[in-house]
Design an enzyme around this catalytic site. Structure first.
Site, PDB file in Angstrom:
ATOM      1  N   TYR A  51      30.692  22.949  31.610  1.00 59.06           N
ATOM      2  CA  TYR A  51      31.472  21.844  31.470  1.00 59.06           C
ATOM      3  C   TYR A  51      32.911  22.499  30.785  1.00 59.06           C
ATOM      4  O   TYR A  51      33.019  23.160  30.146  1.00 59.06           O
ATOM      5  CB  TYR A  51      30.712  20.996  30.441  1.00 59.06           C
ATOM      6  N   GLU A  53      35.922  19.988  30.265  1.00 61.89           N
ATOM      7  CA  GLU A  53      36.721  18.649  30.312  1.00 61.89           C
ATOM      8  C   GLU A  53      38.149  19.174  29.711  1.00 61.89           C
ATOM      9  O   GLU A  53      38.228  20.021  28.763  1.00 61.89           O
ATOM     10  CB  GLU A  53      36.078  17.766  29.515  1.00 61.89           C
ATOM     11  N   ARG A 231      35.138  20.741  49.492  1.00 59.73           N
ATOM     12  CA  ARG A 231      35.261  19.333  49.619  1.00 59.73           C
ATOM     13  C   ARG A 231      35.930  19.091  48.019  1.00 59.73           C
ATOM     14  O   ARG A 231      35.595  19.451  47.163  1.00 59.73           O
ATOM     15  CB  ARG A 231      34.064  18.486  49.546  1.00 59.73           C
TER      16      ARG A 231
END
Ligand SMILES: *Cc1c(COP(=O)(O)O)cnc(C)c1O
Length: 411
Positions: A51, A53, A231
């Site tokens: 993670y 952020e 992608r």
């Protein structure tokens, strides 16, 4: 793949089936491509466990020593490749990137001038079925009879509609846009300019077509079409909009970035900075030009008068008597994958339109050149003209597979 095979045979088998399909199929969907093994390795890496952020150096969780490295690399490479003042590499894909860009500079109810869907624009440019169309007021411009954007009409619309944002970009438009003309009109009416380069990012990165990034305030893109990365999405902008864009990505719209995608993007952008990439981008243009010439020779009606990029849009219904859906199906039978597509102001329905879109990025990545494109154009024509003859189609399919096997996926 030994561990996957042992643990989950169902997924393993589907994966092997997909690999074979990609190896033996002739991929002419304009938005598809094949990434390099190095990109795949980064994509399937332990970065997926993390993670992160926030942005490099400013994260909300600890343990970011290595995520900061790959995200900074991706940002720096993107800026260098496109000459951008600022880049955010976290958007999860092209559609979210557009939604984020709108939210960064617009308030609900604001007017956006975007390209009409049937004239080549993308769904996310204001089609009534999308969330953005429920929030903002989209007005759509079109192309003229010559196949170019009708700049006079665009200027009239800009003056009468007073858009806050003027949007360029497309998924099924084949001609070069006049960046200066477009942005001059926007300047006249005080509109912010945005260009969604999802389809042509690789051509720009490889310097095969002019770079719009210096002209536009905001440029959004996917990273997996001609650009040939994993992608994902990306937003580049002028320094003036940097903070608004970054905030709109997180916390405005998304949560944690997909760091394995970002690592893979860094690798792909590294590839795009190498000389071989320019050769690839230029070959795409050459291949598309040959496809255009050959199909015209066979009597196909090409929309917009031909192509300046990696794809063509053909009105097969009026020129070959087969609908877009029928053409897609018969080409599928011989191992060639394309997609049915609306033509400008198509009188037919989206699920069975008049046209098909054909693109060459994927076969160019496999190393196919003008000679192979001539063969493929001939097969496309023969398949459509003999679409009732199953035996003939079966024979053609064998030829398609044979050619594909001569040009393996990137190793
Ligand atoms: C493909 C495309 C998108 C959407 O990208 P996704 O990654 O499928 O969400 C947006 N804009 C344009 C012009 C596109 O061609």
């Amino acid at each position: 793949m030994a561990k996957l095979k042992k643990q989950d045979i169902k997924v393993y088998k589907a994966l092997q089936g997909e690999l074979k399909r990609q190896q033996e199929g002739m991929e002419l969907i304009a938005s598809e491509n094949y990434v390099s093994p190095a990109v795949l390795e980064a994509l399937g890496s332990v970065f997926t466990n993390k993670y992160s952020e926030g942005l490099p150096g400013k994260r909300y969780y600890g343990g970011q020593k290595y995520t900061d490295v790959v995200e900074s690399l991706a940002i720096e490479r993107a800026k260098k490749l496109f000459g951008a003042e600022h880049a955010n590499v976290q958007p999860l894909s092209g559609a979210p990137a557009n939604m984020i860009a709108y939210s960064a500079v617009l308030s609900p109810g604001d007017t956006v001038l975007g390209m009409d869907l049937s004239h080549g624009g993308h769904l996310t440019h204001g089609h009534p079925v999308t969330l953005s169309a429920k929030i903002y007021r989209f007005v759509r411009y079109k192309t003229d009879a010559s196949g170019l954007i009708d700049y006079d009409e665009l200027e009239k619309m800009a003056i009468s509609e007073k858009p806050k944002l003027m949007l360029a970009g497309f998924s099924a438009y084949t001609r070069q846009i006049d960046y200066k003309k477009f942005t001059d009109i926007a300047q006249k009416v005080g509109a912010i300019t945005m260009f969604d380069i999802a389809h042509i990012a690789g051509l720009i990165a490889g310097k095969a077509i002019p770079n719009p990034v210096p002209y536009f305030d905001i440029v959004t893109t996917t990273t997996h079409k001609t650009l040939r990365g994993p992608r994902g999405g990306m937003i580049m902008c002028k320094e003036k909009y940097a903070q608004a864009i970054d905030k709109a990505v997180f916390p405005g719209f998304q949560g944690g970035p997909h760091m394995n995608n970002i690592a893979a993007l860094a690798v792909a952008l590294g590839e795009a900075l190498k000389p071989a990439y320019k050769t690839y981008a230029k070959q795409i243009i050459k291949n598309a030009k040959v496809l255009e010439q050959e199909l015209k020779k066979y009597g196909f009606k090409l929309m917009f008068g031909g192509t300046d990029n990696h794809m063509i849009l053909a009105d097969v219904f009026s020129s070959k008597g087969a609908t877009g859906k029928e053409t897609e199906k018969v080409l599928d039978e011989i191992g060639i994958t394309i997609n049915k597509n609306m033509i400008p102001d198509d009188p037919r329905k989206p699920m069975d339109p008049s046209g098909v879109r054909i693109g060459v990025p994927a076969i160019t990545t496999r190393g196919m050149k003008e000679k192979e494109v001539r063969l493929i154009a001939g097969w496309i024509n023969k398949a459509i003209e003999n679409r009732e003859n199953k035996k003939f189609l079966g024979e053609l399919k064998k030829e398609v597979i044979k050619l594909c096997k001569k040009f393996p996926l990137p190793k």
